[in-house]
Design a protein around this motif. Structure first.
Motif, PDB file in Angstrom:
ATOM      1  N   LEU A  26       0.830  -1.223   0.000  1.00 36.72           N
ATOM      2  CA  LEU A  26       0.000   0.000   0.000  1.00 36.72           C
ATOM      3  C   LEU A  26       0.862   1.270   0.000  1.00 36.72           C
ATOM      4  CD1 LEU A  26      -2.870  -1.121   2.438  1.00 36.72           C
ATOM      5  CD2 LEU A  26      -2.962  -1.017  -0.053  1.00 36.72           C
ATOM      6  N   ILE A 128     -10.834  -0.703  15.115  1.00 34.61           N
ATOM      7  CA  ILE A 128     -10.025  -1.298  16.185  1.00 34.61           C
ATOM      8  C   ILE A 128      -9.579  -0.249  17.193  1.00 34.61           C
ATOM      9  CG2 ILE A 128      -9.210  -3.298  14.894  1.00 34.61           C
ATOM     10  CD1 ILE A 128      -6.685  -1.784  14.201  1.00 34.61           C
ATOM     11  N   ARG A 131      -7.843   5.646  16.416  1.00 40.49           N
ATOM     12  CA  ARG A 131      -6.927   5.805  15.289  1.00 40.49           C
ATOM     13  C   ARG A 131      -6.870   7.232  14.728  1.00 40.49           C
ATOM     14  NH1 ARG A 131      -6.955   0.837  11.317  1.00 40.49           N
ATOM     15  NH2 ARG A 131      -4.732   1.281  11.321  1.00 40.49           N
ATOM     16  N   VAL A 133      -5.110  10.912  13.351  1.00 38.69           N
ATOM     17  CA  VAL A 133      -4.045  11.206  12.378  1.00 38.69           C
ATOM     18  C   VAL A 133      -3.223  12.422  12.819  1.00 38.69           C
ATOM     19  CG1 VAL A 133      -5.068  10.140  10.323  1.00 38.69           C
ATOM     20  CG2 VAL A 133      -5.727  12.461  10.938  1.00 38.69           C
ATOM     21  N   LYS A 171       5.223   8.892  19.889  1.00 40.53           N
ATOM     22  CA  LYS A 171       4.736   7.504  19.950  1.00 40.53           C
ATOM     23  C   LYS A 171       5.108   6.882  18.605  1.00 40.53           C
ATOM     24  CE  LYS A 171       0.168   5.590  20.720  1.00 40.53           C
ATOM     25  NZ  LYS A 171      -1.185   5.935  21.109  1.00 40.53           N
ATOM     26  N   VAL A 172       5.448   5.607  18.598  1.00 39.37           N
ATOM     27  CA  VAL A 172       5.826   4.983  17.327  1.00 39.37           C
ATOM     28  C   VAL A 172       4.585   4.863  16.448  1.00 39.37           C
ATOM     29  CG1 VAL A 172       6.705   2.892  16.235  1.00 39.37           C
ATOM     30  CG2 VAL A 172       7.695   3.679  18.391  1.00 39.37           C
ATOM     31  N   THR A 173       4.678   5.384  15.237  1.00 38.44           N
ATOM     32  CA  THR A 173       3.557   5.264  14.300  1.00 38.44           C
ATOM     33  C   THR A 173       4.072   4.849  12.924  1.00 38.44           C
ATOM     34  OG1 THR A 173       2.036   6.607  12.944  1.00 38.44           O
ATOM     35  CG2 THR A 173       3.526   7.825  14.365  1.00 38.44           C
ATOM     36  N   VAL A 174       3.532   3.756  12.439  1.00 38.86           N
ATOM     37  CA  VAL A 174       3.930   3.234  11.131  1.00 38.86           C
ATOM     38  C   VAL A 174       3.504   4.223  10.046  1.00 38.86           C
ATOM     39  CG1 VAL A 174       3.553   1.359   9.471  1.00 38.86           C
ATOM     40  CG2 VAL A 174       3.794   0.845  11.908  1.00 38.86           C
ATOM     41  N   GLY A 175       2.218   4.593  10.064  1.00 30.90           N
ATOM     42  CA  GLY A 175       1.705   5.517   9.052  1.00 30.90           C
ATOM     43  C   GLY A 175       2.423   6.861   9.123  1.00 30.90           C
ATOM     44  N   GLU A 199       9.357  -1.054  11.578  1.00 31.73           N
ATOM     45  CA  GLU A 199       8.688  -2.160  10.892  1.00 31.73           C
ATOM     46  C   GLU A 199       9.363  -2.454   9.548  1.00 31.73           C
ATOM     47  OE1 GLU A 199       7.257  -0.617  13.178  1.00 31.73           O
ATOM     48  OE2 GLU A 199       5.721  -1.900  14.034  1.00 31.73           O
ATOM     49  N   ILE A 338      -1.151  -1.443  21.522  1.00 34.40           N
ATOM     50  CA  ILE A 338      -1.123  -0.530  20.356  1.00 34.40           C
ATOM     51  C   ILE A 338      -2.509   0.082  20.120  1.00 34.40           C
ATOM     52  CG2 ILE A 338      -0.518  -0.279  17.911  1.00 34.40           C
ATOM     53  CD1 ILE A 338       1.884  -1.194  19.514  1.00 34.40           C
ATOM     54  N   ARG A 382      -7.918  -8.876  11.030  1.00 35.43           N
ATOM     55  CA  ARG A 382      -7.156  -9.887  11.783  1.00 35.43           C
ATOM     56  C   ARG A 382      -8.065 -10.672  12.715  1.00 35.43           C
ATOM     57  NH1 ARG A 382      -3.331  -9.383   7.985  1.00 35.43           N
ATOM     58  NH2 ARG A 382      -2.607  -7.240   7.874  1.00 35.43           N
TER      59      ARG A 382
HETATM   60  C1  EPZ Z   1      -0.347   0.220  10.512  1.00 37.46           C
HETATM   61  O1  EPZ Z   1      -1.443   1.064  10.833  1.00 37.46           O
HETATM   62  C2  EPZ Z   1      -0.921  -1.007   9.864  1.00 37.46           C
HETATM   63  N1  EPZ Z   1      -1.632  -0.647   8.660  1.00 37.46           N
HETATM   64  C3  EPZ Z   1      -1.843  -1.722  10.850  1.00 37.46           C
HETATM   65  O2  EPZ Z   1      -2.300  -2.917  10.239  1.00 37.46           O
HETATM   66  C4  EPZ Z   1      -1.055  -2.073  12.103  1.00 37.46           C
HETATM   67  O3  EPZ Z   1      -1.921  -2.658  13.052  1.00 37.46           O
HETATM   68  C5  EPZ Z   1      -0.429  -0.810  12.685  1.00 37.46           C
HETATM   69  O4  EPZ Z   1       0.382  -0.134  11.680  1.00 37.46           O
HETATM   70  C6  EPZ Z   1       0.476  -1.087  13.886  1.00 37.46           C
HETATM   71  O5  EPZ Z   1       1.481  -1.995  13.522  1.00 37.46           O
HETATM   72  C7  EPZ Z   1      -0.976  -0.538   7.515  1.00 37.46           C
HETATM   73  O6  EPZ Z   1       0.236  -0.638   7.435  1.00 37.46           O
HETATM   74  C8  EPZ Z   1      -1.793  -0.267   6.297  1.00 37.46           C
HETATM   75  P1  EPZ Z   1       0.119   3.337  13.634  1.00 37.46           P
HETATM   76  P2  EPZ Z   1      -1.202   2.571  11.232  1.00 37.46           P
HETATM   77  O7  EPZ Z   1       0.109   4.719  13.106  1.00 37.46           O
HETATM   78  O8  EPZ Z   1      -0.034   3.101  10.500  1.00 37.46           O
HETATM   79  C9  EPZ Z   1      -1.603   5.861  17.334  1.00 37.46           C
HETATM   80  C10 EPZ Z   1      -3.915  -4.445   9.466  1.00 37.46           C
HETATM   81  O9  EPZ Z   1      -4.681  -5.233  10.065  1.00 37.46           O
HETATM   82  N2  EPZ Z   1      -1.586   7.035  16.465  1.00 37.46           N
HETATM   83  O10 EPZ Z   1       1.430   2.645  13.772  1.00 37.46           O
HETATM   84  O11 EPZ Z   1      -2.503   3.241  11.080  1.00 37.46           O
HETATM   85  C11 EPZ Z   1      -2.632   4.832  16.881  1.00 37.46           C
HETATM   86  O12 EPZ Z   1      -3.924   5.170  17.341  1.00 37.46           O
HETATM   87  C12 EPZ Z   1      -3.718  -3.040   9.951  1.00 37.46           C
HETATM   88  O13 EPZ Z   1      -3.307  -4.752   8.430  1.00 37.46           O
HETATM   89  C13 EPZ Z   1      -1.867   8.282  16.992  1.00 37.46           C
HETATM   90  O14 EPZ Z   1      -2.139   8.419  18.199  1.00 37.46           O
HETATM   91  O15 EPZ Z   1      -0.869   2.419  12.780  1.00 37.46           O
HETATM   92  C14 EPZ Z   1      -2.084   3.584  17.514  1.00 37.46           C
HETATM   93  O16 EPZ Z   1      -2.431   3.527  18.868  1.00 37.46           O
HETATM   94  C15 EPZ Z   1      -4.656  -2.687  11.073  1.00 37.46           C
HETATM   95  N3  EPZ Z   1      -1.843   9.367  16.168  1.00 37.46           N
HETATM   96  C16 EPZ Z   1      -0.566   3.770  17.405  1.00 37.46           C
HETATM   97  O17 EPZ Z   1      -0.381   5.181  17.228  1.00 37.46           O
HETATM   98  C17 EPZ Z   1      -1.550   9.266  14.849  1.00 37.46           C
HETATM   99  O18 EPZ Z   1      -1.550  10.291  14.159  1.00 37.46           O
HETATM  100  C18 EPZ Z   1       0.104   3.056  16.237  1.00 37.46           C
HETATM  101  O19 EPZ Z   1      -0.620   3.327  15.035  1.00 37.46           O
HETATM  102  C19 EPZ Z   1      -1.240   7.997  14.309  1.00 37.46           C
HETATM  103  C20 EPZ Z   1      -1.263   6.898  15.144  1.00 37.46           C
END
Ligand code: EPZ
Length: 429
Positions: A26, A128, A131, A133, A171-175, A199, A338, A382
């Motif tokens: 993606l 879940i 979430r 941004v 906080k660690v954030t993938v996106g 990751e 998470i 999942r």
């Molecule tokens: C990615 O989501 C994955 N999605 C998720 O997989 C995965 O569960 C997640 O990373 C954690 O590993 C894709 O890669 C498409 P985050 P993402 O930003 O990037 C908080 C699946 O089933 N946060 O790492 O959206 C958030 O709420 C999916 O394939 C903020 O607070 O996750 C969470 O608690 C589901 N503010 C934590 O950080 C923000 O602006 C980690 O989220 C962004 C995130």
């Protein structure tokens, strides 16, 4: 709506080819917006989420082709998709498209970096947790983007282009890390990303961006340094194997017993999960061909697991390990750190006879002698596959409703499991 029917009890024997990673494909597809040239991605999985993103990219003006079959390729060989964002004709990502998949929000980064503006609907995705941004927006602001929130849309503007800056994620954030990487690649000057996600999918995006001409050091560690360039060019990149699909099938074999070779995948992508499976009594042997998973006769031992950012135990395997632990000899403790609301599978697993008690962010799973098949409902991607794992070991028939969740993230699931001896079929309609 399609359903999956499983008659439980059959051990799994054979080989399962692992697809390319959805969560790498993606962001890689989104990175095509960064260049006028063609980005060729190989080993792209055939999934509903990939098709949704193609629709979103098409709306921005991206032309794409999906290559036909080549000699030596089988149905399992991933797709080759060529994406060409020569002309971006629309910088808006509308609600109707973005609401189906959260990752599509990430288009905001390449659009504002290359075109100087983007208007992207606030995202949807799996239910879940809340979430937000906010951290993705913070990253763009750090690089000089002006952000406005208007009627459900995030509008990012940088008419004179982005400039390098310091991004320290609280906080660690993938996106957030994907967005920071793509934006910084075309920003003027140096960007330092601290507390970056480690990751493998982040490292895969960085590897592709480097092939496209980006200057990135440290991807895969928690400090990434990006020296912006004025232009990126085309490239060819192979999507890395799906570690969550790998872990899911490993857990299915641990659940049913048997002996399965998981092909085209690599153990280093999911060491923490494989270690948990070993502790649970599963034999795991890595080879050049992939990962061989066996459980013959030994009972499933209970484990304590806490989800964490990579290299910790992935939240995307939490539901699956919980399904496995429903049949352990003893009580397991599973802590989700998470996402605050990622326990929706608990009530569905209970319908099959699982004994699970929730206590805040912890689930206490008391293993039971047997599960019994029942109709259940998939709630997210999942979670739904955890019901498949449970169904494979439950006595009698389990039917899983709302299978569209599964189709978002698991390619040909019933075919892959069916070939290994599972009694599983898709009921259409
Ligand atoms: C990615 O989501 C994955 N999605 C998720 O997989 C995965 O569960 C997640 O990373 C954690 O590993 C894709 O890669 C498409 P985050 P993402 O930003 O990037 C908080 C699946 O089933 N946060 O790492 O959206 C958030 O709420 C999916 O394939 C903020 O607070 O996750 C969470 O608690 C589901 N503010 C934590 O950080 C923000 O602006 C980690 O989220 C962004 C995130």
């Amino acid at each position: 709506m399609d359903r999956i029917r499983i008659i439980g009890g059959a051990p799994l024997h054979g080989a399962i080819p692992i697809s390319g990673a959805k969560n790498a494909a993606l962001p890689l597809m989104i990175a095509s917006l960064l260049t006028e040239d063609t980005l060729e991605l190989t080993n792209v999985p055939r999934l509903a989420d990939i098709n949704s993103l193609l629709r979103i990219l098409g709306n921005h003006g991206v032309d794409y082709t999906i290559a036909g079959k080549r000699p030596g390729q089988t149905a399992e060989t991933g797709q080759t998709i060529r994406l060409s964002a020569r002309h971006i004709i629309d910088t808006t990502a509308p609600y109707e498209l973005v609401s189906t998949m959260r990752a599509s929000f990430w288009v905001i980064a390449p659009l504002v970096a290359r075109i100087g503006e983007a208007r992207v609907s606030m995202p949807g995705g799996c239910a879940i947790g809340t979430r937000p941004v906010d951290l993705l927006i913070m990253a763009l602001e750090r690089l000089g983007a002006e952000i406005e929130i208007d009627r459900g849309y995030v509008i990012a503007r940088a008419p004179k282009g982005l400039r390098g800056g310091e991004i320290a994620f609280p906080k660690v954030t993938v996106g957030g890390t994907h967005v920071a990487l793509m934006a910084a690649a075309l920003a003027d000057g140096v960007t330092v990303i601290d507390n970056a996600a480690r990751e493998p999918e982040v490292a895969d995006l960085a590897a592709c961006l480097i092939k496209m001409g980006a200057k990135i050091a440290g991807a895969g560690t928690s400090r990434i340094v990006v020296e912006g360039v004025s232009r990126l060019h085309g490239a060819t990149h192979e999507v890395l194997p799906d570690r969550i699909e790998t872990g899911t099938y490993a857990m299915a074999v641990a659940m049913t017993g048997g002996d399965v070779l998981l092909q085209n995948t690599r153990p280093e992508l999911l060491e923490s999960a494989l270690e948990v499976l070993r502790r649970a009594g599963t034999d795991i042997v890595a080879s050049n061909e992939g990962i061989r998973v066996r459980r013959n006769g030994a009972a499933i031992a209970p484990v304590d697991v806490t989800t964490d950012p990579y290299p910790g135990f992935p939240t995307d395997l939490q539901a699956q390990i919980m399904a496995l632990m429903t049949r352990a000899k003893g009580t397991s403790r599973i802590r989700e750190t998470i996402f605050e609301n990622r326990f929706m599978h608990v009530q569905e697993l209970a319908r099959l006879g699982a004994r699970i008690r929730l206590d805040g962010d912890c689930a206490l799973v008391e293993g039971v002698e047997r599960l019994k098949g029942a109709p259940v409902m998939a709630t997210d991607l999942r979670a739904s596959v955890s019901l498949v794992i449970a169904g494979l070991a439950a006595e009698g028939e389990t039917t899983i409703n709302r299978v569209y969740h599964l189709d978002r993230g698991f390619e040909a699931l019933e075919v892959k499991l069916g070939r290994c001896g599972a009694q599983i079929e898709r009921l259409r309609g």
